[in-house]
Design a protein around this motif. Structure first.
Motif, PDB file in Angstrom:
ATOM      1  N   GLY A 289      23.221  37.910  26.711  1.00  0.00           N
ATOM      2  CA  GLY A 289      22.597  39.261  26.195  1.00  0.00           C
ATOM      3  C   GLY A 289      22.617  39.471  24.806  1.00  0.00           C
ATOM      4  N   LEU A 290      22.320  40.611  24.339  1.00  0.00           N
ATOM      5  CA  LEU A 290      22.104  40.836  22.979  1.00  0.00           C
ATOM      6  C   LEU A 290      23.401  41.013  22.324  1.00  0.00           C
ATOM      7  N   ILE A 291      24.221  41.810  22.914  1.00  0.00           N
ATOM      8  CA  ILE A 291      25.483  42.591  22.349  1.00  0.00           C
ATOM      9  C   ILE A 291      26.770  42.169  23.246  1.00  0.00           C
ATOM     10  N   HIS A 292      27.792  41.377  22.519  1.00  0.00           N
ATOM     11  CA  HIS A 292      29.084  41.242  23.106  1.00  0.00           C
ATOM     12  C   HIS A 292      29.856  42.671  23.385  1.00  0.00           C
ATOM     13  N   THR A 293      30.419  42.631  24.699  1.00  0.00           N
ATOM     14  CA  THR A 293      31.395  43.967  24.997  1.00  0.00           C
ATOM     15  C   THR A 293      32.679  43.589  25.169  1.00  0.00           C
ATOM     16  N   ALA A 294      32.928  42.201  25.791  1.00  0.00           N
ATOM     17  CA  ALA A 294      34.395  42.038  26.026  1.00  0.00           C
ATOM     18  C   ALA A 294      34.600  40.517  26.368  1.00  0.00           C
ATOM     19  N   PRO A 295      35.721  40.045  26.446  1.00  0.00           N
ATOM     20  CA  PRO A 295      35.854  38.907  26.790  1.00  0.00           C
ATOM     21  C   PRO A 295      36.277  38.823  28.339  1.00  0.00           C
ATOM     22  N   LEU A 296      36.255  37.700  29.059  1.00  0.00           N
ATOM     23  CA  LEU A 296      36.173  37.699  30.379  1.00  0.00           C
ATOM     24  C   LEU A 296      37.595  38.171  30.738  1.00  0.00           C
ATOM     25  N   SER A 297      38.654  37.925  29.936  1.00  0.00           N
ATOM     26  CA  SER A 297      40.069  38.205  30.110  1.00  0.00           C
ATOM     27  C   SER A 297      40.134  39.665  30.385  1.00  0.00           C
ATOM     28  N   SER A 298      39.202  40.559  30.005  1.00  0.00           N
ATOM     29  CA  SER A 298      39.378  41.915  30.279  1.00  0.00           C
ATOM     30  C   SER A 298      39.202  42.303  31.604  1.00  0.00           C
ATOM     31  N   VAL A 299      38.693  41.690  32.364  1.00  0.00           N
ATOM     32  CA  VAL A 299      38.197  42.103  33.986  1.00  0.00           C
ATOM     33  C   VAL A 299      39.490  41.843  34.884  1.00  0.00           C
ATOM     34  N   ASP A 300      39.853  42.898  35.736  1.00  0.00           N
ATOM     35  CA  ASP A 300      41.004  42.838  36.456  1.00  0.00           C
ATOM     36  C   ASP A 300      40.516  42.458  37.825  1.00  0.00           C
ATOM     37  N   ILE A 301      39.274  43.037  38.241  1.00  0.00           N
ATOM     38  CA  ILE A 301      38.576  42.662  39.632  1.00  0.00           C
ATOM     39  C   ILE A 301      37.153  42.423  39.423  1.00  0.00           C
ATOM     40  N   LEU A 302      36.689  41.209  39.832  1.00  0.00           N
ATOM     41  CA  LEU A 302      35.371  40.681  39.730  1.00  0.00           C
ATOM     42  C   LEU A 302      34.826  40.749  41.007  1.00  0.00           C
ATOM     43  N   VAL A 303      33.824  41.595  41.559  1.00  0.00           N
ATOM     44  CA  VAL A 303      33.020  41.557  42.947  1.00  0.00           C
ATOM     45  C   VAL A 303      31.825  40.958  42.607  1.00  0.00           C
ATOM     46  N   THR A 304      31.379  39.824  43.297  1.00  0.00           N
ATOM     47  CA  THR A 304      30.242  39.487  43.062  1.00  0.00           C
ATOM     48  C   THR A 304      29.676  38.825  44.518  1.00  0.00           C
ATOM     49  N   ASP A 305      28.528  38.120  44.423  1.00  0.00           N
ATOM     50  CA  ASP A 305      27.787  37.891  45.759  1.00  0.00           C
ATOM     51  C   ASP A 305      27.657  36.448  46.221  1.00  0.00           C
ATOM     52  N   ALA A 306      28.069  35.532  45.336  1.00  0.00           N
ATOM     53  CA  ALA A 306      28.051  34.086  45.572  1.00  0.00           C
ATOM     54  C   ALA A 306      29.535  33.410  45.130  1.00  0.00           C
ATOM     55  N   PRO A 307      29.932  32.490  45.698  1.00  0.00           N
ATOM     56  CA  PRO A 307      31.007  31.617  45.249  1.00  0.00           C
ATOM     57  C   PRO A 307      30.742  31.330  43.787  1.00  0.00           C
TER      58      PRO A 307
ATOM     59  N   GLY B 164      37.379  28.832  36.959  1.00  0.00           N
ATOM     60  CA  GLY B 164      38.801  28.741  35.892  1.00  0.00           C
ATOM     61  C   GLY B 164      38.378  29.854  34.838  1.00  0.00           C
ATOM     62  N   ALA B 165      37.298  30.598  34.267  1.00  0.00           N
ATOM     63  CA  ALA B 165      37.293  31.387  33.483  1.00  0.00           C
ATOM     64  C   ALA B 165      37.882  32.758  34.079  1.00  0.00           C
ATOM     65  N   PHE B 166      37.734  32.974  35.333  1.00  0.00           N
ATOM     66  CA  PHE B 166      38.231  34.196  36.008  1.00  0.00           C
ATOM     67  C   PHE B 166      39.411  34.098  36.865  1.00  0.00           C
ATOM     68  N   GLN B 167      40.270  32.909  36.456  1.00  0.00           N
ATOM     69  CA  GLN B 167      41.362  32.542  37.472  1.00  0.00           C
ATOM     70  C   GLN B 167      42.499  33.989  37.189  1.00  0.00           C
ATOM     71  N   HIS B 168      42.340  34.566  36.019  1.00  0.00           N
ATOM     72  CA  HIS B 168      43.446  35.889  36.174  1.00  0.00           C
ATOM     73  C   HIS B 168      43.085  36.775  36.930  1.00  0.00           C
ATOM     74  N   ALA B 169      41.832  36.948  37.397  1.00  0.00           N
ATOM     75  CA  ALA B 169      41.283  38.385  37.937  1.00  0.00           C
ATOM     76  C   ALA B 169      41.426  38.067  39.412  1.00  0.00           C
ATOM     77  N   GLU B 170      41.317  39.337  40.147  1.00  0.00           N
ATOM     78  CA  GLU B 170      41.116  39.141  41.375  1.00  0.00           C
ATOM     79  C   GLU B 170      39.489  39.081  41.826  1.00  0.00           C
ATOM     80  N   VAL B 171      39.084  37.993  42.566  1.00  0.00           N
ATOM     81  CA  VAL B 171      37.640  37.721  42.663  1.00  0.00           C
ATOM     82  C   VAL B 171      37.269  37.812  44.070  1.00  0.00           C
ATOM     83  N   VAL B 172      36.439  38.676  44.372  1.00  0.00           N
ATOM     84  CA  VAL B 172      35.899  39.083  45.906  1.00  0.00           C
ATOM     85  C   VAL B 172      34.442  38.589  45.761  1.00  0.00           C
ATOM     86  N   THR B 173      34.340  37.644  46.938  1.00  0.00           N
ATOM     87  CA  THR B 173      32.723  37.545  47.124  1.00  0.00           C
ATOM     88  C   THR B 173      32.467  38.231  48.051  1.00  0.00           C
ATOM     89  N   ALA B 174      31.291  39.008  47.979  1.00  0.00           N
ATOM     90  CA  ALA B 174      30.589  39.891  49.066  1.00  0.00           C
ATOM     91  C   ALA B 174      29.860  39.150  49.904  1.00  0.00           C
TER      92      ALA B 174
END
Length: 248
Positions: free
Chosen positions: A213-231, A238-248
């Motif tokens: 993207g054009l503009i950095h907003t936050a490090p990945l560590s700022s995410v508490d819950i990641l909801v995505t559509d694929a594993p 590894g980068a999101f191991q701190h977060a609760e990751v849900v694959t829909a």
């Protein structure tokens, strides 16, 4: 950094591929110095190296809201259904103006007594005035492509709230560079949400990963819950191991 800016300026003015030798001659340095700087710029996603030279990377730009609502629509619907499970009656929510967030908001119409802070007209339309909800809509100058308010007036307004949960979209995710967006106002809104919310839920379909993207907003560590559509692959898992990751 000055040399890298000079290289970028010459690539921008050149309109195509520039040779290493030509760039070295322009800047009065060795070919190896140019190659070293190009390697750094390539890692940053700014250039693409080609045989004997380099060109500017082709960044992805976003279109109007209604157009973006149709992109990866099935994946966004699955993400929305999964994300909605994290929202309970009576919660204080910030919901941004991204398309995935707007689709998540449509999944929340059965929730009751929500306090919803948003800069999105779409979210306000879907959740305001129903089920005892309390709605706070940021004002300011309207961005008609986004159907949203994200100027300094809107940012100052949103910064005064402390949500239980912020529901955010994102323009791009890269393992080392973090979370990025394409719109300065929306990027600023995301930064405010990460700073003021108790928890942040990020909805992101698979197309956002490995994108720049054009503009950095936050490090990945700022995410508490990641909801995505694929594993996630190993790098992103590894980068999101701190977060609760849900694959829909």
């Amino acid at each position: 950094m000055d040399r890298q800016r000079e290289i970028m300026a010459r690539l921008e003015s050149g309109g195509g591929v520039r040779s290493v030798a030509g760039l070295a001659n322009d800047l009065g340095v060795s070919d190896e110095t140019i190659r070293r700087e190009l390697r750094i710029l390539e890692k940053q996603g700014s250039v693409v190296r080609e045989h004997g030279g380099a060109r500017l990377a082709a960044h992805v730009f976003e279109g109007p809201l209604m157009q973006r609502m149709e992109e990866n629509a099935a994946a966004k619907q699955r993400i929305a259904a999964a994300a909605a499970k994290f929202v309970h009656d009576g919660m204080i929510l910030f919901i941004d103006a991204g398309t995935t967030s707007c689709i998540i908001a449509k999944q929340l119409t059965a929730r009751r007594s929500l306090t919803v802070i948003t800069n999105s007209l779409q979210v306000a339309t879907d959740l305001g005035g129903i089920n005892g909800n309390c709605l706070f809509l940021a004002g300011g100058q309207m961005d008609y492509d986004y159907h949203a308010f994200s100027d300094h007036t809107a940012q100052e307004y949103v910064a005064g709230f402390t949500p239980h949960l912020s529901i955010l979209s994102v323009g791009a995710i890269e393992a080392k560079r973090g979370l990025m967006d394409f719109h300065p106002g929306e990027a600023a809104m995301s930064r405010i949400a990460y700073a003021t919310s108790e928890r942040v839920l990020l909805g992101a379909d698979a197309s956002k990963f490995g994108r720049y993207g054009l503009i950095h907003t936050a490090p990945l560590s700022s995410v508490d819950i990641l909801v995505t559509d694929a594993p996630l692959d190993d790098e992103y898992a590894g980068a999101f191991q701190h977060a609760e990751v849900v694959t829909a």
